[in-house]
Write a protein that holds these residues in place. Structure first.
Motif, PDB file in Angstrom:
ATOM      1  N   PHE A   1     107.467  16.960 -47.608  1.00 56.04           N
ATOM      2  CA  PHE A   1     107.436  15.665 -47.123  1.00 56.04           C
ATOM      3  C   PHE A   1     106.882  15.301 -46.583  1.00 56.04           C
ATOM      4  O   PHE A   1     105.459  14.553 -46.492  1.00 56.04           O
ATOM      5  CB  PHE A   1     108.462  15.658 -46.925  1.00 56.04           C
ATOM      6  CG  PHE A   1     109.375  14.190 -46.582  1.00 56.04           C
ATOM      7  CD1 PHE A   1     109.675  12.944 -47.018  1.00 56.04           C
ATOM      8  CD2 PHE A   1     108.586  13.551 -45.550  1.00 56.04           C
ATOM      9  CE1 PHE A   1     108.444  11.384 -47.085  1.00 56.04           C
ATOM     10  CE2 PHE A   1     108.219  12.278 -44.336  1.00 56.04           C
ATOM     11  CZ  PHE A   1     109.128  11.599 -46.127  1.00 56.04           C
ATOM     12  N   SER A   2     105.932  16.225 -45.619  1.00 58.81           N
ATOM     13  CA  SER A   2     105.089  16.441 -44.516  1.00 58.81           C
ATOM     14  C   SER A   2     103.891  16.339 -45.058  1.00 58.81           C
ATOM     15  O   SER A   2     103.052  15.208 -45.074  1.00 58.81           O
ATOM     16  CB  SER A   2     105.691  16.846 -43.717  1.00 58.81           C
ATOM     17  OG  SER A   2     105.171  18.528 -43.823  1.00 58.81           O
ATOM     18  N   PHE A   3     103.579  17.528 -46.389  1.00 61.23           N
ATOM     19  CA  PHE A   3     102.432  17.076 -46.547  1.00 61.23           C
ATOM     20  C   PHE A   3     102.075  15.926 -47.285  1.00 61.23           C
ATOM     21  O   PHE A   3     100.788  16.200 -47.647  1.00 61.23           O
ATOM     22  CB  PHE A   3     102.113  18.761 -46.785  1.00 61.23           C
ATOM     23  CG  PHE A   3     101.779  19.441 -45.643  1.00 61.23           C
ATOM     24  CD1 PHE A   3     100.098  19.429 -44.580  1.00 61.23           C
ATOM     25  CD2 PHE A   3     102.931  20.651 -44.853  1.00 61.23           C
ATOM     26  CE1 PHE A   3     100.449  20.366 -43.473  1.00 61.23           C
ATOM     27  CE2 PHE A   3     102.574  21.194 -43.922  1.00 61.23           C
ATOM     28  CZ  PHE A   3     101.352  21.197 -42.832  1.00 61.23           C
ATOM     29  N   SER A   4     102.874  16.168 -48.389  1.00 60.32           N
ATOM     30  CA  SER A   4     102.933  15.366 -49.555  1.00 60.32           C
ATOM     31  C   SER A   4     101.802  13.695 -48.870  1.00 60.32           C
ATOM     32  O   SER A   4     101.848  12.405 -49.391  1.00 60.32           O
ATOM     33  CB  SER A   4     103.763  14.994 -49.834  1.00 60.32           C
ATOM     34  OG  SER A   4     104.934  14.339 -49.390  1.00 60.32           O
ATOM     35  N   THR A   5     103.158  12.990 -48.008  1.00 61.63           N
ATOM     36  CA  THR A   5     103.200  12.128 -47.044  1.00 61.63           C
ATOM     37  C   THR A   5     101.114  11.682 -46.968  1.00 61.63           C
ATOM     38  O   THR A   5     100.668  10.632 -46.837  1.00 61.63           O
ATOM     39  CB  THR A   5     102.909  11.665 -45.478  1.00 61.63           C
ATOM     40  OG1 THR A   5     102.769  12.709 -44.849  1.00 61.63           O
ATOM     41  CG2 THR A   5     104.728  11.520 -46.318  1.00 61.63           C
TER      42      THR A   5
ATOM     43  N   ALA B   1      97.880  19.087 -38.042  1.00 57.18           N
ATOM     44  CA  ALA B   1      98.729  20.282 -38.748  1.00 57.18           C
ATOM     45  C   ALA B   1      99.914  20.242 -37.625  1.00 57.18           C
ATOM     46  O   ALA B   1     100.744  19.977 -39.146  1.00 57.18           O
ATOM     47  CB  ALA B   1      98.048  21.602 -38.845  1.00 57.18           C
ATOM     48  N   ALA B   2     100.052  20.338 -36.755  1.00 49.31           N
ATOM     49  CA  ALA B   2     101.355  20.148 -36.538  1.00 49.31           C
ATOM     50  C   ALA B   2     101.580  18.974 -36.534  1.00 49.31           C
ATOM     51  O   ALA B   2     103.007  18.826 -36.177  1.00 49.31           O
ATOM     52  CB  ALA B   2     100.959  20.478 -34.466  1.00 49.31           C
ATOM     53  N   PHE B   3     100.933  17.634 -36.128  1.00 50.21           N
ATOM     54  CA  PHE B   3     101.642  16.400 -35.921  1.00 50.21           C
ATOM     55  C   PHE B   3     102.268  16.322 -37.839  1.00 50.21           C
ATOM     56  O   PHE B   3     103.483  15.752 -38.451  1.00 50.21           O
ATOM     57  CB  PHE B   3     100.131  14.489 -36.403  1.00 50.21           C
ATOM     58  CG  PHE B   3     101.180  14.769 -34.796  1.00 50.21           C
ATOM     59  CD1 PHE B   3     101.946  13.605 -34.314  1.00 50.21           C
ATOM     60  CD2 PHE B   3     100.362  15.810 -33.617  1.00 50.21           C
ATOM     61  CE1 PHE B   3     101.694  13.188 -33.700  1.00 50.21           C
ATOM     62  CE2 PHE B   3     100.228  14.398 -32.222  1.00 50.21           C
ATOM     63  CZ  PHE B   3     101.146  14.111 -31.979  1.00 50.21           C
ATOM     64  N   PHE B   4     102.038  17.034 -38.507  1.00 45.42           N
ATOM     65  CA  PHE B   4     102.261  16.838 -40.179  1.00 45.42           C
ATOM     66  C   PHE B   4     104.237  17.421 -40.278  1.00 45.42           C
ATOM     67  O   PHE B   4     104.978  17.034 -39.964  1.00 45.42           O
ATOM     68  CB  PHE B   4     101.604  17.831 -41.242  1.00 45.42           C
ATOM     69  CG  PHE B   4     100.857  16.352 -41.681  1.00 45.42           C
ATOM     70  CD1 PHE B   4     100.777  16.313 -42.686  1.00 45.42           C
ATOM     71  CD2 PHE B   4      99.020  17.067 -41.405  1.00 45.42           C
ATOM     72  CE1 PHE B   4     100.228  14.526 -42.996  1.00 45.42           C
ATOM     73  CE2 PHE B   4      98.236  15.924 -42.467  1.00 45.42           C
ATOM     74  CZ  PHE B   4      98.849  15.519 -42.933  1.00 45.42           C
ATOM     75  N   LEU B   5     103.741  19.035 -39.649  1.00 54.86           N
ATOM     76  CA  LEU B   5     105.051  19.342 -39.291  1.00 54.86           C
ATOM     77  C   LEU B   5     106.290  18.354 -38.707  1.00 54.86           C
ATOM     78  O   LEU B   5     107.374  18.454 -38.688  1.00 54.86           O
ATOM     79  CB  LEU B   5     105.082  20.822 -38.868  1.00 54.86           C
ATOM     80  CG  LEU B   5     104.604  21.212 -39.795  1.00 54.86           C
ATOM     81  CD1 LEU B   5     103.245  22.976 -38.536  1.00 54.86           C
ATOM     82  CD2 LEU B   5     105.069  22.051 -40.825  1.00 54.86           C
ATOM     83  N   ILE B   6     105.373  17.628 -37.489  1.00 55.17           N
ATOM     84  CA  ILE B   6     106.574  16.948 -36.186  1.00 55.17           C
ATOM     85  C   ILE B   6     107.001  16.189 -37.420  1.00 55.17           C
ATOM     86  O   ILE B   6     108.775  15.918 -36.997  1.00 55.17           O
ATOM     87  CB  ILE B   6     106.076  16.607 -35.147  1.00 55.17           C
ATOM     88  CG1 ILE B   6     105.205  17.981 -33.913  1.00 55.17           C
ATOM     89  CG2 ILE B   6     106.792  16.003 -34.307  1.00 55.17           C
ATOM     90  CD1 ILE B   6     104.432  17.799 -33.011  1.00 55.17           C
TER      91      ILE B   6
END
Length: 924
Positions: free
Chosen positions: A627-631, A592-597
């Motif tokens: 954008f981050s979580f849709s990837t 989850a942290a990397f999605f936000l990063i």
């Protein structure tokens, strides 16, 4: 000046005279043979021809005559010694012979003392060592090479055991010893050695007695290493005993090829008695000189005897001596002998040893012979460091009705082939099994089918096959009673019977039960009874383990086996949060942290140059999160413009792909594979614990656990049946049971509370046990492989071992339950409800602000309520843009209306004030 000139002429004459006088008129060479033998006759003719050719050639010996003196030993070692002593009394520089190795061992001691080289092409005992007998030289390949060729032939035809028949003298005995060594290198052996009296003393009675013993043996491959007279008698008696019929294999050493080449035609009875025999002949390459000599042979021999290769070796041996002597005369200029004073002291005057002379140039002559490098009738002639000829080779002959035919060659370079050795010498050496080839063979009895090479011993007794009298797991082996007779049945028995049927020969046997019937017998004791000759074989569920393979031979395994651990297990039930189990909490947090990063990094890289990443702060935060979580689903809509942003996205999408795949695979395994829990995870957990372990009575598992894994005997509990397994496991008498996998599979088919924990920690199989080097074990191994290939082994397995009582429960574990996905559905439902609540709250607020109509007559009641509902539904169904435009118009209308009312109010006020003003004026 004249004096000096005369002195010079005198010196020159003296030198010339000395040189001419140094070469003797004749050089004596001795030859010792038994003239009545085939090789003796051939050698005598060839040696005489070589002597004549050398003496007629002025380029050799420089005018010195070669004189070869012949001596007939007449099969007598004593006469051979007398002949050698006579030669050594007459200043003989070398001796050709003796013909037999018995005399070679004795005469070599004389040669060592008197420095007279001995050269023999028929005394080929491999034990005549160059270290012990430095003055003895074998000019033909010794018997070690011939025995190697025979061993390669036996290995080529895949025979494991042979019988050796030989004359009991040094050469034949030592040749058979060499054969045994060569066979051992190929995992074959000589099972019986039949020694005959030395040639020519063997009688028909002696031979018959030995052949009768041979006939009682299992092996049917017979190697005959003797001489021509004894050998032909052996074949005559073998034919009388029926040992030249179908099923027998006879391989004769090179003595038989000399008979075939030199005795023509053979008597009809003799020719018939050797049909189907294989024999070897020293190989000599074809050449013009060889052909010319062979064409001379008829004249040289006066048709008294046929030509054979040993005549070529005799001829070349004479030439080797002549060239070496010629070189010696060039080196030393003379041939001299001296009397050794120590010889007189040794004989003490009574033996007249002073008549013997030591050859002064013997050492140099020996060295010259060993350095020979010439081409003779036998081909290129050189000696290797161990004094053996370079590239020894043999022709392989098969005796047939019309004579004999060549079926191939053997060479020390490349083994067996159908190509001449000279051709193979031009290629890299190749001794692989696939390169070994021979042409077809006509065997004794006239058959072209390769004999099996062994039969059951001719004692009228069927094989005694031991069978374990099992008490448990009787699907494998069990005792039954049919028509009042005890018999055995089961999986193992059916496999054995099916394999026996595939053998091309009948096998008489009877099953003998081993055990008291009250408990499973000890399998180690059962296997040991093969070594004590109680049983001829053991059939059953016999595990192939190292300590057993040391004492018996096993067939190919017919079922895989190995020790496994079985323990009680509890099924892990699915929970509402099963979908979280593929990842640990730390993995979820880092992901989850990397999605936000990643979303933040891409926003930073794109913010200044990409309009899709610009706007009010709230919009930009939403863009980052979206954008981050849709990837995760590769569903992001925003385009990336910067190169750096694209690089980051490509790498991140690859990471997401791996994460998605891993998550999917792990979740699939969790949901579809039955998840079991038990404190026992395998043999390692048992080793580290102190709990008790069960094993099957009679199994090798007990010894393995104690000796290999060092588990104390106090921790081991013997269990006799599957029922005892279940009771002990349920009552916690034992923490686990260690047993072979086939037993455990049957046990688990009826007891579903237990499972195998961990992997097999031994790898083995079950096979049938036979005595060491039993050919039946090899044939049954081939039969077991055939059963495996044609599917019969699997059908037998399905017949006895295909119970699956727990199958329905196993299938249930493949069905996905609602509980496994309840958490996902709850999260999704809660999100939907929360979104709807927020949405309806927003709609109601909007409706209350802008969509509620002015109240009408209160007396309308229910009609008014339904009108409001319809108005609300119409408002909710209305597109937001339309609603906004209506709201805007309404606000504008309300604003203009208020302005009109305000103007009217102002006019009213103005009119009112004007009227008041007018009233005041009127009052005044």
């Amino acid at each position: 000046m004249n004096l000096v000139w005369h002195v010079s002429i005198l010196v020159l004459y003296i030198g010339i005279f000395s040189e001419g006088a140094s070469r003797p008129d004749a050089v004596k060479v001795g030859a010792i043979f038994t003239f009545s033998t085939i090789n003796g006759k051939v050698s005598q003719i060839a040696i005489k021809a070589a002597e004549d050719d050398i003496n007629s050639d002025p380029s050799i010996l420089g005018g010195t005559k070669l004189s070869i003196l012949m001596h007939d030993s007449n099969f007598s070692g004593f006469l051979g010694i007398i002949g050698a002593l006579k030669f050594m009394e007459t200043d003989t520089v070398a001796i050709i012979g003796p013909q037999h190795s018995v005399m070679a061992h004795v005469l070599s001691h004389l040669a060592n003392e008197l420095h007279v080289p001995l050269l023999s092409f028929t005394a080929l005992d491999p034990t005549l060592s160059r270290l012990q007998y430095p003055y003895f030289i074998q000019t033909a390949p010794n018997d070690e090479f011939q025995m190697t060729a025979i061993a390669d032939m036996i290995s080529y035809f895949r025979w494991g055991e042979i019988v050796a028949v030989y004359s009991d003298d040094d050469q034949s005995r030592n040749g058979i010893t060499a054969l045994g060594d060569k066979l051992a290198e190929r995992r074959c052996k000589i099972t019986y050695k039949a020694a005959l009296p030395p040639d020519p003393k063997a009688t028909q009675s002696d031979i018959r007695d030995q052949l009768v013993k041979v006939q009682m043996m299992e092996a049917r491959v017979i190697v005959l290493h003797t001489y021509s007279k004894t050998g032909l008698l052996v074949f005559k008696e073998a034919q009388n005993l029926g040992m030249m019929d179908h099923g027998y294999v006879w391989i004769a050493s090179s003595w038989l090829s000399t008979v075939l080449d030199s005795v023509s035609p053979l008597p009809s009875k003799t020719a018939h008695s050797i049909q189907g025999v294989l024999t070897l002949r020293p190989h000599t390459p074809n050449s013009t000189r060889k052909s010319a000599f062979m064409s001379r042979w008829q004249k040289l021999s006066n048709n008294s005897i046929g030509f054979n290769p040993y005549g070529l070796y005799a001829y070349d041996t004479v030439w080797m001596i002549a060239r070496a002597v010629d070189l010696l005369l060039d080196q030393q200029g003379t041939i001299s002998f001296s009397n050794g004073s120590y010889l007189n002291h040794m004989g003490k005057g009574s033996l007249n040893l002073s008549a013997l002379s030591i050859f002064d140039g013997g050492k140099q002559l020996l060295d010259n012979i060993l350095r020979t490098n010439m081409t003779g009738l036998t081909g290129p002639i050189q000696f290797s460091p161990d004094r053996s000829p370079f590239h020894p080779s043999f022709d392989i002959l098969n005796v047939i009705e019309t004579g004999h035919r060549q079926i191939g060659y053997w060479s020390n370079y490349s083994g067996l082939s159908v190509v001449t050795p000279e051709t193979l010498y031009t290629r890299p050496p190749n001794r692989s099994s696939s390169s070994q080839q021979l042409d077809s063979v006509v065997w004794p009895g006239g058959t072209t089918e390769k004999p099996r090479g062994w039969v059951f011993a001719n004692n009228g007794r069927p094989l005694r096959i031991g069978v374990p009298n099992r008490v448990s797991y009787q699907d494998f082996v069990s005792r039954s009673r049919v028509n009042g007779t005890d018999t055995v049945q089961g999986y193992c028995i059916d496999v054995f019977l099916a394999a026996i049927k595939l053998l091309p020969y009948a096998v008489p046997y009877r099953f003998i039960l081993f055990g008291d019937g009250h408990k499973n017998p000890s399998y180690s004791e059962l296997v040991n009874m093969i070594t004590t000759n109680v049983f001829d074989a053991v059939v059953g569920d016999i595990a192939i383990v190292p300590n057993r393979t040391k004492i018996v031979d096993f067939t190919q395994p017919y079922i895989e086996s190995g020790l496994v651990v079985v323990a009680p297990v509890k099924k892990s039930n699915s929970s509402a949060w099963t979908f979280l189990r593929p990842f640990t909490p730390s993995m979820w947090a880092v992901t989850a942290a990397f999605f936000l990063i990643i979303g933040t990094v891409v926003w930073i890289l794109e913010h200044r140059i990409n309009d899709e990443f610009r706007g009010p702060p709230r919009k930009q935060i939403a863009t980052i999160l979206w954008f981050s979580f849709s990837t995760m689903f590769f569903a992001h809509r925003e385009n990336t413009v910067s190169t750096l942003g694209r690089v980051v996205i490509i790498i991140w999408l690859f990471v997401v792909l791996i994460i998605n795949s891993s998550y999917t695979a792990s979740l699939t395994s969790i949901l579809t594979v039955q998840q079991l829990s038990s404190p026992i995870t395998g043999i390692d957990s048992l080793l580290t614990s102190t709990e008790r372990i069960g094993f099957q009575v009679g199994s090798f598992a007990e010894n393995y656990l104690m000796e290999e894994l060092n588990i104390p005997k106090s921790r081991l509990v013997a269990l006799g049946s599957p029922e005892e397994y279940a009771v002990a496991l349920e009552n916690r008498t034992v923490a686990a049971v260690v047993d072979e996998e086939p037993y455990i599979e049957l046990f688990l088919s009826d007891h579903c509370k237990f499972k195998i924990r961990g992997q097999e920690f031994t790898k083995s199989g079950w096979g049938f046990a036979f005595p060491r080097d039993s050919p039946l074990a090899l044939d049954l191994s081939t039969a077991v492989l055939t059963l495996s290939e044609n599917g019969e082994l699997q059908r037998i397995h399905d017949k006895w071992l295909s119970r699956k009582s727990c199958g329905s429960q196993a299938n249930e574990s493949d069905e996905l339950q609602l509980e496994s996905f309840l958490g996902l559905f709850l999260i999704c439902g809660a999100a939907c409800i929360l979104a709807l609540l927020i949405y309806f709250c927003l709609i109601l607020c909007q409706y209350s602000r802008h969509g509620i109509p002015e109240e009408s007559d209160p007396s309308r009641g229910a009609g008014l309520h339904s009108a409001r509902v319809r108005t609300f539904l119409s408002f909710a169904d209305e597109k937001e843009d339309v609603y906004k435009s209506k709201s805007k118009r309404k606000r504008e209308e309300m604003l203009s209306s208020s302005r009109v009312k305000e103007d009217e109010s102002k006019r009213t006020q103005m009119d009112s004030s004007r009227q008041r003003h007018d009233c005041e004026i009127s009052v005044h």
